[in-house]
Design a protein around this motif. Structure first.
Motif, PDB file in Angstrom:
ATOM      1  N   ASN A  21      41.498  43.444  65.984  1.00 14.83           N
ATOM      2  CA  ASN A  21      41.162  44.866  65.869  1.00 14.83           C
ATOM      3  C   ASN A  21      41.411  45.386  64.446  1.00 14.83           C
ATOM      4  O   ASN A  21      42.048  46.418  64.248  1.00 14.83           O
ATOM      5  N   ASP A  22      40.928  44.624  63.467  1.00 13.33           N
ATOM      6  CA  ASP A  22      41.014  44.950  62.039  1.00 13.33           C
ATOM      7  C   ASP A  22      42.431  44.982  61.484  1.00 13.33           C
ATOM      8  O   ASP A  22      42.661  45.506  60.398  1.00 13.33           O
TER       9      ASP A  22
ATOM     10  N   SER B  86      42.209  38.338  62.042  1.00 17.20           N
ATOM     11  CA  SER B  86      42.592  39.720  62.341  1.00 17.20           C
ATOM     12  C   SER B  86      42.309  40.027  63.800  1.00 17.20           C
ATOM     13  O   SER B  86      41.396  39.452  64.400  1.00 17.20           O
TER      14      SER B  86
ATOM     15  N   LYS C 159      38.662  38.621  64.446  1.00 12.89           N
ATOM     16  CA  LYS C 159      37.791  38.297  63.316  1.00 12.89           C
ATOM     17  C   LYS C 159      38.411  37.128  62.561  1.00 12.89           C
ATOM     18  O   LYS C 159      39.587  37.165  62.198  1.00 12.89           O
TER      19      LYS C 159
END
Length: 101
Positions: A20-21, A18, A6
């Motif tokens: 995977n968060d 990011s 992201k």
């Protein structure tokens, strides 16, 4: 392994990347640079990895800059997938004139 990258422009115009968060890199608005070793650590590539990209820019700040970082990371991932991680040189053919900032 599936990895969701992201790329988010926040209110202060810093870019947060990011995986995977899990926040990995913050690129400050006054120093929009990223080092090769940061990308290497960010991707933590293994054969068979699948990367998905999400761009978040709710206020539409500096959209060309965010798009540049997305294209850079996507090109690296595509090169990794086509080269099957051989130890050859990666040539991304990016010139300074392509950088929107």
């Amino acid at each position: 392994m599936d990895k969701k990258i992201k790329i988010e422009m926040n209110e202060s115009k810093d870019i947060v990347i990011s995986v995977n968060d899990d926040e990995k890199i913050t690129i400050k608005k006054d120093n929009r640079k990223i080092q090769a070793n940061e990308i290497f650590e960010l991707l933590s590539y293994s054969n068979g990895d699948n990367f998905l990209f999400e761009i978040v820019n709710e206020k539409n700040y500096d959209a060309p800059v965010l798009q540049f970082f997305h294209e850079l990371l996507a090109e690296i991932v595509n090169k990794l997938n086509t080269e099957e991680t051989t130890c050859g040189e990666m040539n991304f053919n990016l010139s300074e004139s392509e950088c929107p900032f």
